[in-house]
Design a protein around this motif. Structure first.
Motif, PDB file in Angstrom:
ATOM      1  N   THR A   1      -4.625  -3.837  -2.326  1.00 20.09           N
ATOM      2  CA  THR A   1      -4.509  -4.615  -1.097  1.00 20.09           C
ATOM      3  C   THR A   1      -3.693  -5.862  -1.386  1.00 20.09           C
ATOM      4  OG1 THR A   1      -6.568  -5.802  -1.529  1.00 20.09           O
ATOM      5  CG2 THR A   1      -6.709  -3.836  -0.132  1.00 20.09           C
ATOM      6  N   ARG A   2      -3.032  -6.330  -0.361  1.00 22.82           N
ATOM      7  CA  ARG A   2      -2.202  -7.541  -0.435  1.00 22.82           C
ATOM      8  C   ARG A   2      -2.826  -8.543   0.524  1.00 22.82           C
ATOM      9  NH1 ARG A   2       2.322  -9.473   2.587  1.00 22.82           N
ATOM     10  NH2 ARG A   2       3.839 -10.512   1.259  1.00 22.82           N
ATOM     11  N   THR A   3      -3.186  -9.712  -0.003  1.00 17.27           N
ATOM     12  CA  THR A   3      -3.797 -10.749   0.821  1.00 17.27           C
ATOM     13  C   THR A   3      -2.903 -11.981   0.813  1.00 17.27           C
ATOM     14  OG1 THR A   3      -5.993  -9.930   0.221  1.00 17.27           O
ATOM     15  CG2 THR A   3      -5.872 -12.134   1.171  1.00 17.27           C
ATOM     16  N   VAL A   4      -2.498 -12.402   2.010  1.00 15.62           N
ATOM     17  CA  VAL A   4      -1.655 -13.585   2.157  1.00 15.62           C
ATOM     18  C   VAL A   4      -2.536 -14.736   2.600  1.00 15.62           C
ATOM     19  CG1 VAL A   4       0.313 -14.594   3.368  1.00 15.62           C
ATOM     20  CG2 VAL A   4       0.321 -12.157   2.782  1.00 15.62           C
ATOM     21  N   THR A   5      -2.481 -15.848   1.868  1.00 11.07           N
ATOM     22  CA  THR A   5      -3.221 -17.057   2.200  1.00 11.07           C
ATOM     23  C   THR A   5      -2.220 -18.124   2.631  1.00 11.07           C
ATOM     24  OG1 THR A   5      -4.875 -16.495   0.537  1.00 11.07           O
ATOM     25  CG2 THR A   5      -4.871 -18.762   1.347  1.00 11.07           C
ATOM     26  N   ALA A   6      -2.424 -18.613   3.848  1.00 10.89           N
ATOM     27  CA  ALA A   6      -1.515 -19.640   4.366  1.00 10.89           C
ATOM     28  C   ALA A   6      -1.740 -20.939   3.610  1.00 10.89           C
ATOM     29  CB  ALA A   6      -1.748 -19.843   5.853  1.00 10.89           C
ATOM     30  N   SER A   7      -0.749 -21.326   2.864  1.00  9.61           N
ATOM     31  CA  SER A   7      -0.769 -22.580   2.115  1.00  9.61           C
ATOM     32  C   SER A   7       0.684 -22.930   1.826  1.00  9.61           C
ATOM     33  CB  SER A   7      -1.586 -22.439   0.828  1.00  9.61           C
ATOM     34  OG  SER A   7      -0.990 -21.488  -0.028  1.00  9.61           O
ATOM     35  N   VAL A   8       0.889 -24.049   1.184  1.00  4.90           N
ATOM     36  CA  VAL A   8       2.246 -24.424   0.802  1.00  4.90           C
ATOM     37  C   VAL A   8       2.293 -24.498  -0.721  1.00  4.90           C
ATOM     38  CG1 VAL A   8       4.057 -26.168   0.977  1.00  4.90           C
ATOM     39  CG2 VAL A   8       2.579 -25.701   2.932  1.00  4.90           C
ATOM     40  N   PRO A   9       2.981 -23.625  -1.410  1.00  2.00           N
ATOM     41  CA  PRO A   9       3.644 -22.441  -0.867  1.00  2.00           C
ATOM     42  C   PRO A   9       2.635 -21.359  -0.496  1.00  2.00           C
ATOM     43  CG  PRO A   9       3.803 -22.431  -3.246  1.00  2.00           C
ATOM     44  CD  PRO A   9       3.117 -23.722  -2.860  1.00  2.00           C
ATOM     45  N   VAL A  10       3.093 -20.351   0.237  1.00  2.00           N
ATOM     46  CA  VAL A  10       2.223 -19.240   0.636  1.00  2.00           C
ATOM     47  C   VAL A  10       1.700 -18.550  -0.614  1.00  2.00           C
ATOM     48  CG1 VAL A  10       2.174 -17.011   1.801  1.00  2.00           C
ATOM     49  CG2 VAL A  10       3.413 -18.909   2.818  1.00  2.00           C
TER      50      VAL A  10
END
Length: 134
Positions: free
Chosen positions: A81-90
């Motif tokens: 699975t691929r999990t994207v967490t919104a942050s800077v940087p992503v």
């Protein structure tokens, strides 16, 4: 349409998953699983989730393009699975699914075999290349 017997139906079903046939779905899956990047990513994720950059550092020689393609294919196949967490940087994390984890004992056995027998294989290659029997 002709009626098939139960034996003919079983034979047809068996042939549908015969990895020796080029069009067999199992063969296509075996082709993907035997890819060196797939096996290295699987074992690289064995201890838990990792970021893309961690995988890129861990797996020597893999290009960013190949790593990205392989991760996408493995995600499509249900292995991770691929999990994207919104942050800077992503932040993007990859983690094995239960299906992907079920491959770990097989991959670990292959890796152990390779590490145990590499010297014998190297000797055999040298003997073959030089024409000197072992």
């Amino acid at each position: 349409m002709a009626t098939r017997t139960e034996a003919q139906r079983r034979t047809d079903e068996k042939a549908a998953y015969d990895a020796y046939l080029a069009e067999c779905p199992a063969r296509r899956l075996l082709d993907r699983l035997s890819d060196k990047w797939v096996s290295l990513i699987l074992t690289g994720l064995a201890d838990g989730p990792r970021r893309y950059s961690d995988l890129n550092r861990l797996i020597a020689g893999v290009s960013q393009k190949m790593l990205t393609q392989t991760l996408r294919t493995m995600e499509r196949d249900g292995l991770l699975t691929r999990t994207v967490t919104a942050s800077v940087p992503v932040r993007v994390d990859y983690e094995l699914t239960p299906l992907g984890r079920s491959l770990l004992p097989l991959m670990a056995a292959i890796k152990e075999w390779a590490e145990t027998h590499i010297e014998s294989v190297t000797e055999a290659q040298h003997a073959y290349d030089t024409g000197v029997p072992r």
